[in-house]
Design an enzyme around this catalytic site. Structure first.
Site, PDB file in Angstrom:
ATOM      1  N   LYS A  79       0.868  -1.187   0.000  1.00  0.00           N
ATOM      2  CA  LYS A  79       0.000   0.000   0.000  1.00  0.00           C
ATOM      3  C   LYS A  79       0.898   1.228   0.000  1.00  0.00           C
ATOM      4  CE  LYS A  79      -3.910   2.071   2.534  1.00  0.00           C
ATOM      5  NZ  LYS A  79      -4.836   1.944   3.685  1.00  0.00           N
ATOM      6  N   SER A 154      -9.818   2.185   2.563  1.00  0.00           N
ATOM      7  CA  SER A 154      -8.855   2.905   1.754  1.00  0.00           C
ATOM      8  C   SER A 154      -7.841   2.017   1.045  1.00  0.00           C
ATOM      9  CB  SER A 154      -8.115   3.911   2.632  1.00  0.00           C
ATOM     10  OG  SER A 154      -7.324   3.250   3.596  1.00  0.00           O
ATOM     11  N   SER A 178     -10.244  -0.254   6.723  1.00  0.00           N
ATOM     12  CA  SER A 178      -9.591  -0.176   5.412  1.00  0.00           C
ATOM     13  C   SER A 178      -8.896  -1.435   4.929  1.00  0.00           C
ATOM     14  CB  SER A 178      -8.600   0.979   5.397  1.00  0.00           C
ATOM     15  OG  SER A 178      -9.299   2.172   5.192  1.00  0.00           O
TER      16      SER A 178
HETATM   17  N1  GLN Z   1     -13.588   4.507   5.851  1.00  0.00           N
HETATM   18  C1  GLN Z   1     -12.956   4.887   7.074  1.00  0.00           C
HETATM   19  C2  GLN Z   1     -12.524   6.327   7.014  1.00  0.00           C
HETATM   20  O1  GLN Z   1     -12.747   6.925   6.032  1.00  0.00           O
HETATM   21  C3  GLN Z   1     -11.803   3.982   7.406  1.00  0.00           C
HETATM   22  C4  GLN Z   1     -10.560   4.292   6.669  1.00  0.00           C
HETATM   23  C5  GLN Z   1      -9.385   3.499   7.147  1.00  0.00           C
HETATM   24  O2  GLN Z   1      -9.511   2.472   7.812  1.00  0.00           O
HETATM   25  N2  GLN Z   1      -8.205   3.992   6.827  1.00  0.00           N
HETATM   26  O3  GLN Z   1     -11.961   6.847   7.912  1.00  0.00           O
END
Ligand code: GLN
EC number: 6.3.5.7
Length: 492
Positions: A79, A154, A178
């Site tokens: 990532k 994400s 995410s």
């Molecule tokens: N969808 C969640 C957010 O927007 C989680 C994102 C994540 O785990 N990085 O914060």
């Protein structure tokens, strides 16, 4: 061989050990697939072909010399939130569009020690804020199961790359879902470890008390191989826990499903926003586990309604502090021709950050400001403790807790959900981060549009082996994790 991408991680390690193919052949195979297929998926932000081939050759030489360990020569995608020495690390942001890290994240460094070959860096929502990967400065990534749908976020690039067979496994990070939600949307297995299990050093911070790296792969077994690399104490991360690590591969059969008590939270399965197909597939998977000997126990998680407001207060508050380092002065994007220092700060941040990131910085700064701190931030921390206690109470009577990973399957690209709709999509994942618990997503079937559905199992602290083991046994008895998107069947 034309089908190396179909092999599991264990099969790759066995093939390499038996010299059925070399790391160079394997790496070239994946690079060729990326070149041919990723134009449709856009999972990679950076492909490091030259370096990957050099690493593959080094892995082959090491193997010939008798110095190889189990994963030597196996490719991986990282990532683009993990710092990689000498390779661009963007966090999906214009702010870091040209940032070349002077050091490796601990997770990346451990991967190198294990002999993993880095194929490249994969796309993500900007600074990991989002659930679709559309907020990336580099554009949207497609879901391999339906190219007009998002892969989730994400860690959407990680999920899409693995689901299209453009990497055998990938690293992801999970601040509020995410790893689990994109794994769910792309039909993969993904593990969010206990907070403190995997080092955050060199992992660009979103919300430091919630962020945790973890593996994303096709199966629990493949995740276990990567977890063996990622887990462990790191003196460079003060929140990393000094606690012995399991051998997650050796432990794949350590937990028996027979007699396993699985908690079914009433509040989760009666939620208004839960899609009927998702509910049906998750319930079928639980029935299967019941047939395998598990005992389903209804439980209450009374704090469920507080999850979204609590997370969307704490996460932006921490983000506003973490992202204050991007000021246009030290590194990252810098606005042109500033009239003075204040203008430089303001324009660098306004031009360098996207809309979602700016909104969260504003909300977080507001919540932390004098006069509001007690009313918002301190209160949210108190509720956070209550959410944790809710789980701990549940774990007095059950071994694991079951939930969907997401209330729906993948959204269409450009669906333009309202912010509230989008944030409500995180309902099943964010409490796990607030409590610091481990949780895993496993694919359990498809909805009426042939999009993957995921089951989430939440464990007590440090129960990664148990979660991987339960899912491994489920996967020995079912074949959802072996299903491939049509695009993954294409040969390069
Ligand atoms: N969808 C969640 C957010 O927007 C989680 C994102 C994540 O785990 N990085 O914060």
């Amino acid at each position: 061989m034309t089908d190396l991408h179909r092999l599991s991680v264990r099969e790759l390690t066995e093939g390499l050990a038996a010299a059925k193919f070399s790391s160079r052949e394997l790496t070239e195979h994946y690079l060729k697939r990326i070149e041919k297929i990723d134009a449709q998926i856009q999972s990679y932000v950076t492909v490091t072909a030259e370096q990957a081939l050099a690493e593959a050759d080094a892995a082959d030489a090491l193997r010939k010399a008798g110095g190889a360990t189990v994963l030597t020569g196996v490719p991986i995608a990282h990532k683009d939130i993990f710092c990689t020495h000498g390779i661009k690390t963007t966090a999906g942001s214009k702010m870091l569009d040209n940032f070349i890290s002077p050091y490796d994240a601990t997770v990346v460094a451990k991967g190198k020690v294990a002999g993993l070959v880095t194929l490249g860096k994969v796309n993500m929502d900007e600074f990991a804020m989002g659930s679709t990967s559309e907020s990336s400065y580099f554009g949207a990534t497609a879901n391999p199961w339906a190219l007009d749908h998002v892969p989730g976020g994400s860690s959407g690039g990680s999920a899409a790359a693995v689901a299209a067979d453009l990497a055998p496994f990938a690293t992801g990070t999970d601040t509020g879902g995410s790893i689990r939600q994109p794994a769910s949307f792309c039909g993969l297995t993904g593990l969010k470890p206990t907070y403190g299990r995997v080092s955050r050093f060199g992992m660009i911070a979103y919300a430091s008390s919630l962020d945790q790296g973890g593996p994303m792969a096709r199966s629990a077994e493949d995740c276990a191989y990567l977890m063996n690399v990622m887990a462990g104490h790191d003196a460079k991360d003060s929140t990393s826990v000094e606690k012995g690590v399991d051998n997650y591969v050796a432990n794949l059969n350590s937990t028996s499903v027979k007699g396993l008590r699985i908690g079914i939270p009433r509040q989760y399965f009666n939620a208004a926003g839960l899609d009927a197909d998702v509910k049906a597939r998750v319930e079928e998977s639980l029935k299967k586990l019941e047939d395998m000997g598990a005992v389903l126990v209804e439980i209450d998680l009374n704090m469920t309604e507080s999850y979204v407001p609590t997370y969307y207060l704490i996460a932006p508050a921490e983000a506003s502090s973490n992202l204050s380092r991007f000021d246009g002065v030290r590194y990252g994007y810098r606005a042109e021709n500033p009239v003075d220092l204040m203008d430089l700060y303001k324009r660098s941040r306004s031009e360098g950050f996207g809309k979602e990131v700016q909104q969260r910085i504003l909300i977080g700064t507001y919540a932390l400001s004098a006069g509001y701190y007690d009313a918002y931030y301190v209160k949210a921390q108190k509720v956070r403790r209550l959410i944790q206690q809710d789980f701990l109470k549940a774990f007095e009577s059950v071994d694991v807790i079951a939930a969907p990973s997401a209330p729906t399957t993948a959204y269409r690209i450009g669906a333009n959900l309202t912010q509230v709709e989008m944030y409500l999509g995180d309902i099943y994942t964010i409490a796990v981060n607030l409590a610091g618990l481990p949780a895993i997503n496993a694919p359990v079937g498809f909805d009426k549009d042939s999009l993957p559905v995921g089951l989430q199992l939440i464990g007590n602290y440090w129960s990664e082996s148990q979660l991987l083991s339960v899912v491994h046994q489920y996967q020995q008895a079912t074949d959802w994790h072996t299903k491939r998107a049509a695009i993954a069947e294409e040969n390069a």
